[in-house]
Write a protein that holds these residues in place. Sequence first.
Motif, PDB file in Angstrom:
ATOM      1  N   ASN A 263      -8.043  -2.453 -61.873  1.00  0.00           N
ATOM      2  CA  ASN A 263      -8.142  -3.528 -60.879  1.00  0.00           C
ATOM      3  C   ASN A 263      -8.752  -4.800 -61.442  1.00  0.00           C
ATOM      4  OD1 ASN A 263      -6.979  -2.021 -58.851  1.00  0.00           O
ATOM      5  ND2 ASN A 263      -8.935  -1.252 -58.067  1.00  0.00           N
ATOM      6  N   TRP A 264      -9.701  -4.664 -62.382  1.00  0.00           N
ATOM      7  CA  TRP A 264     -10.461  -5.825 -62.835  1.00  0.00           C
ATOM      8  C   TRP A 264      -9.635  -6.807 -63.668  1.00  0.00           C
ATOM      9  CZ3 TRP A 264     -10.380  -5.860 -68.071  1.00  0.00           C
ATOM     10  CH2 TRP A 264     -10.330  -4.640 -68.757  1.00  0.00           C
ATOM     11  N   ILE A 265      -8.400  -6.473 -63.987  1.00  0.00           N
ATOM     12  CA  ILE A 265      -7.551  -7.406 -64.741  1.00  0.00           C
ATOM     13  C   ILE A 265      -7.268  -8.660 -63.921  1.00  0.00           C
ATOM     14  CG2 ILE A 265      -5.178  -7.737 -65.543  1.00  0.00           C
ATOM     15  CD1 ILE A 265      -5.277  -5.087 -66.860  1.00  0.00           C
ATOM     16  N   LYS A 266      -7.120  -8.509 -62.622  1.00  0.00           N
ATOM     17  CA  LYS A 266      -6.786  -9.644 -61.759  1.00  0.00           C
ATOM     18  C   LYS A 266      -8.051 -10.332 -61.249  1.00  0.00           C
ATOM     19  CE  LYS A 266      -2.315  -7.838 -60.271  1.00  0.00           C
ATOM     20  NZ  LYS A 266      -1.593  -8.845 -61.089  1.00  0.00           N
ATOM     21  N   ALA A 267      -8.018 -11.669 -61.246  1.00  0.00           N
ATOM     22  CA  ALA A 267      -9.191 -12.466 -60.875  1.00  0.00           C
ATOM     23  C   ALA A 267      -9.650 -12.171 -59.455  1.00  0.00           C
ATOM     24  CB  ALA A 267      -8.878 -13.949 -61.033  1.00  0.00           C
ATOM     25  N   GLU A 268      -8.704 -12.013 -58.518  1.00  0.00           N
ATOM     26  CA  GLU A 268      -9.097 -11.792 -57.129  1.00  0.00           C
ATOM     27  C   GLU A 268      -9.819 -10.456 -56.957  1.00  0.00           C
ATOM     28  OE1 GLU A 268      -4.552 -10.977 -57.387  1.00  0.00           O
ATOM     29  OE2 GLU A 268      -6.039 -12.357 -58.223  1.00  0.00           O
ATOM     30  N   ASN A 269      -9.441  -9.458 -57.754  1.00  0.00           N
ATOM     31  CA  ASN A 269     -10.119  -8.165 -57.679  1.00  0.00           C
ATOM     32  C   ASN A 269     -11.518  -8.230 -58.286  1.00  0.00           C
ATOM     33  OD1 ASN A 269      -7.846  -7.056 -56.487  1.00  0.00           O
ATOM     34  ND2 ASN A 269      -6.991  -6.322 -58.423  1.00  0.00           N
ATOM     35  N   ARG A 270     -11.652  -8.962 -59.389  1.00  0.00           N
ATOM     36  CA  ARG A 270     -12.983  -9.116 -59.994  1.00  0.00           C
ATOM     37  C   ARG A 270     -13.930  -9.815 -59.031  1.00  0.00           C
ATOM     38  NH1 ARG A 270      -9.833 -10.808 -64.355  1.00  0.00           N
ATOM     39  NH2 ARG A 270     -10.502 -12.975 -64.111  1.00  0.00           N
ATOM     40  N   LEU A 271     -13.406 -10.795 -58.318  1.00  0.00           N
ATOM     41  CA  LEU A 271     -14.240 -11.549 -57.388  1.00  0.00           C
ATOM     42  C   LEU A 271     -14.749 -10.668 -56.254  1.00  0.00           C
ATOM     43  CD1 LEU A 271     -15.331 -14.377 -56.799  1.00  0.00           C
ATOM     44  CD2 LEU A 271     -13.289 -14.804 -55.430  1.00  0.00           C
TER      45      LEU A 271
ATOM     46  N   GLU B 262     -14.894  -7.074 -56.290  1.00  0.00           N
ATOM     47  CA  GLU B 262     -15.670  -5.927 -56.766  1.00  0.00           C
ATOM     48  C   GLU B 262     -16.943  -6.339 -57.502  1.00  0.00           C
ATOM     49  OE1 GLU B 262     -13.412  -2.907 -58.794  1.00  0.00           O
ATOM     50  OE2 GLU B 262     -11.568  -3.488 -57.762  1.00  0.00           O
ATOM     51  N   PHE B 263     -16.919  -7.523 -58.124  1.00  0.00           N
ATOM     52  CA  PHE B 263     -18.072  -7.997 -58.890  1.00  0.00           C
ATOM     53  C   PHE B 263     -18.397  -9.414 -58.423  1.00  0.00           C
ATOM     54  CE2 PHE B 263     -15.629  -5.016 -61.425  1.00  0.00           C
ATOM     55  CZ  PHE B 263     -16.587  -4.122 -61.877  1.00  0.00           C
ATOM     56  N   ASN B 264     -18.933  -9.525 -57.223  1.00  0.00           N
ATOM     57  CA  ASN B 264     -19.143 -10.847 -56.628  1.00  0.00           C
ATOM     58  C   ASN B 264     -20.218 -11.628 -57.378  1.00  0.00           C
ATOM     59  OD1 ASN B 264     -21.880 -10.532 -55.127  1.00  0.00           O
ATOM     60  ND2 ASN B 264     -20.701  -8.719 -54.527  1.00  0.00           N
ATOM     61  N   ASP B 265     -20.143 -12.949 -57.272  1.00  0.00           N
ATOM     62  CA  ASP B 265     -21.016 -13.836 -58.041  1.00  0.00           C
ATOM     63  C   ASP B 265     -22.482 -13.723 -57.640  1.00  0.00           C
ATOM     64  OD1 ASP B 265     -18.805 -14.746 -59.376  1.00  0.00           O
ATOM     65  OD2 ASP B 265     -18.540 -16.537 -58.141  1.00  0.00           O
ATOM     66  N   ASP B 266     -22.757 -13.265 -56.429  1.00  0.00           N
ATOM     67  CA  ASP B 266     -24.145 -13.146 -55.984  1.00  0.00           C
ATOM     68  C   ASP B 266     -24.872 -11.992 -56.664  1.00  0.00           C
ATOM     69  OD1 ASP B 266     -23.932 -15.302 -54.283  1.00  0.00           O
ATOM     70  OD2 ASP B 266     -23.315 -14.074 -52.569  1.00  0.00           O
ATOM     71  N   ASN B 267     -24.129 -10.982 -57.085  1.00  0.00           N
ATOM     72  CA  ASN B 267     -24.757  -9.768 -57.613  1.00  0.00           C
ATOM     73  C   ASN B 267     -24.466  -9.489 -59.081  1.00  0.00           C
ATOM     74  OD1 ASN B 267     -25.946  -8.893 -55.089  1.00  0.00           O
ATOM     75  ND2 ASN B 267     -23.869  -8.425 -54.409  1.00  0.00           N
ATOM     76  N   TYR B 268     -23.540 -10.244 -59.680  1.00  0.00           N
ATOM     77  CA  TYR B 268     -23.143  -9.948 -61.051  1.00  0.00           C
ATOM     78  C   TYR B 268     -23.018 -11.218 -61.888  1.00  0.00           C
ATOM     79  CZ  TYR B 268     -21.775  -5.257 -59.451  1.00  0.00           C
ATOM     80  OH  TYR B 268     -21.774  -3.992 -58.927  1.00  0.00           O
TER      81      TYR B 268
ATOM     82  N   ALA C  69     -16.736  -7.881 -69.311  1.00  0.00           N
ATOM     83  CA  ALA C  69     -18.139  -7.485 -69.442  1.00  0.00           C
ATOM     84  C   ALA C  69     -18.908  -7.990 -68.230  1.00  0.00           C
ATOM     85  CB  ALA C  69     -18.741  -8.048 -70.723  1.00  0.00           C
ATOM     86  N   TYR C  70     -19.849  -7.183 -67.772  1.00  0.00           N
ATOM     87  CA  TYR C  70     -20.641  -7.605 -66.624  1.00  0.00           C
ATOM     88  C   TYR C  70     -22.039  -7.016 -66.725  1.00  0.00           C
ATOM     89  CZ  TYR C  70     -19.846  -2.905 -64.694  1.00  0.00           C
ATOM     90  OH  TYR C  70     -19.818  -1.548 -64.503  1.00  0.00           O
ATOM     91  N   VAL C  71     -22.954  -7.659 -66.045  1.00  0.00           N
ATOM     92  CA  VAL C  71     -24.307  -7.135 -65.917  1.00  0.00           C
ATOM     93  C   VAL C  71     -24.732  -7.326 -64.467  1.00  0.00           C
ATOM     94  CG1 VAL C  71     -25.286  -9.343 -66.698  1.00  0.00           C
ATOM     95  CG2 VAL C  71     -26.698  -7.289 -66.725  1.00  0.00           C
ATOM     96  N   LYS C  72     -25.269  -6.284 -63.882  1.00  0.00           N
ATOM     97  CA  LYS C  72     -25.740  -6.359 -62.506  1.00  0.00           C
ATOM     98  C   LYS C  72     -27.069  -7.101 -62.488  1.00  0.00           C
ATOM     99  CE  LYS C  72     -25.743  -3.536 -58.345  1.00  0.00           C
ATOM    100  NZ  LYS C  72     -25.586  -2.176 -57.787  1.00  0.00           N
ATOM    101  N   ILE C  73     -27.156  -8.133 -61.670  1.00  0.00           N
ATOM    102  CA  ILE C  73     -28.306  -9.029 -61.720  1.00  0.00           C
ATOM    103  C   ILE C  73     -29.608  -8.304 -61.407  1.00  0.00           C
ATOM    104  CG2 ILE C  73     -29.382 -11.030 -60.601  1.00  0.00           C
ATOM    105  CD1 ILE C  73     -26.612 -12.289 -60.426  1.00  0.00           C
ATOM    106  N   ASP C  74     -29.613  -7.421 -60.405  1.00  0.00           N
ATOM    107  CA  ASP C  74     -30.878  -6.760 -60.065  1.00  0.00           C
ATOM    108  C   ASP C  74     -31.345  -5.835 -61.187  1.00  0.00           C
ATOM    109  OD1 ASP C  74     -29.005  -4.783 -59.735  1.00  0.00           O
ATOM    110  OD2 ASP C  74     -29.576  -4.242 -57.691  1.00  0.00           O
ATOM    111  N   GLU C  75     -30.398  -5.223 -61.928  1.00  0.00           N
ATOM    112  CA  GLU C  75     -30.787  -4.386 -63.062  1.00  0.00           C
ATOM    113  C   GLU C  75     -31.310  -5.239 -64.220  1.00  0.00           C
ATOM    114  OE1 GLU C  75     -27.433  -1.989 -64.028  1.00  0.00           O
ATOM    115  OE2 GLU C  75     -27.521  -0.821 -62.161  1.00  0.00           O
TER     116      GLU C  75
END
Length: 513
Positions: free
Chosen positions: A32-40, A42-48, A137-143
């Motif tokens: 799913n993460w290949i498409k920009a709309e899915n990344r947005l 599943e991995f929203n800007d507020d948390n990742y 690549a992603y990092v969870k902000i709270d972690e």
Amino acid sequence: MFAISKYSLLILLLLSTLPLTSSIVIYKGEPNWIKAENRLVEFNDDNYLKGFQVALNVAPDKKSDRLQQLQQEVKNNLAESVSVKIESSSKLDIANASGASYENFKQNSTSFSNVNLSGVTQLNYYDEKKQTLYCFAYVKIDELLSSNRQRIQEANKKISALKDQIENYVSSENIIAAKKSIRKVIPVFREVEELYSVSIILGDKVDLNYDEFLKNQTQIEQLTIELSNNQIASINDLATDISATINDQIEISKQTLTIDNFTFEDTKMGSKFSRKLNQLLLSKFSTSSKFKILTGADTQTKYTLEGTVWEEDHTLRVVSILRNKSNGAIEGGSESIIAKDNLNTTTYKPDNLEQAKLVQELMSTDQKLSSGLSLDVITNKGNKSPIYEGGEIMTLYVKVNRPCKVRFIYHMADGTKVLLLDNFSIHPDEVNQMVKVSQQFECYPPFGVETLQVFAKTGVNFNPLNTTEDQGYYFINDDIQTINSNNRSTSNLDDSEVAFSEKRVVITTLPSN
């Protein structure tokens, strides 16, 4: 300002830091993460924090090597996401953060191209039919914030222990040992400042006891002043103090080093003082057995030395950071004070400072993060606040990881905006290479802080700008907000996803004397 000049050749390589390790994951169908709309979603800007890159035409036997390059490019995306947040932060945002003033925050958050982020997760996918490699690549902000709190706590304990050690040495009149411990603690200061800055801008207001850190730092700085027996009476003395401190912090000899121009506060802008100090530092470090000096355009270096100049009542505080480029770690640094009167007639901030700051603020507004496209822009003097003198030639190089169009806009010291190159095409055989722009540019008045703004995108050409042609130059009539809105538009006629990237190089131009 720069005028078009002759052609010359220079081959450059760019290296990235913060290596990421992973293997290629086998998926049943596209993830799913290949498409920009899915990344947005599943991995929203507020948390990742996240980065995404694509490599086309990757043969099966080349995918492992190409993956390593792509991982480095994704690292840049993650660092940029922090840098953009910092550049767009307001004084009110910082004042509301727990324990840190705006001035302290900005002083400690001016170098994030190599910021060290922990807890990064990486996903990779190779489409055999399309021979396309995807890297996310992603990092969870709270972690990340939780990890930063732990690292800050450990570093503060180290600072407290070193402070006690310094005080014990002073009590026993072992001044040499006390000074050595002080030099050990300086890199720890810089590391903690960076951790605080990242945490604050990402919204952490818990367990950040900044007051305790400032108290220890202030006490050690006071001890440093009391133990100092050498008065910095000139810029030459300042360069000697910086080089002596850095040399004492590195144990292995013949380490490669590039020295960036020290810039005024958090502006990334140079001055006559920056030019003079850089010349002296190059001379001092060239005679040192610890370092082998490389030019600013040579990125094949182990260490970079960068610094900022902070204005106080009657003095300047000059702060430097020695960073290991391979992993982003801060391994050295210095902090020196010089009286303004000791500069003689050498100015320490640009003449057009206020106008240039306004331009930078407008450029940073609503900045769009890179997505799917890696862009590097470098001059023949590097891309970290280069300084050009009247009559010198600037050559530009660009490197991208996909075929695309590139637009170059130059903002002159007097506010004039010039479209240097439009829809400059990077062809498939030029991908992942440092491509030299055929035109060269000669530095001439008006002098001051200027900015090269570069946009790149896949798909169709950029939307036209409102320009007026005069003697071969295309002057832009649009204001900066309109320029940014136009260039950051990423819609294609066929609704396909557009990869985009934007970079800026702040350039200081000075008279040749």
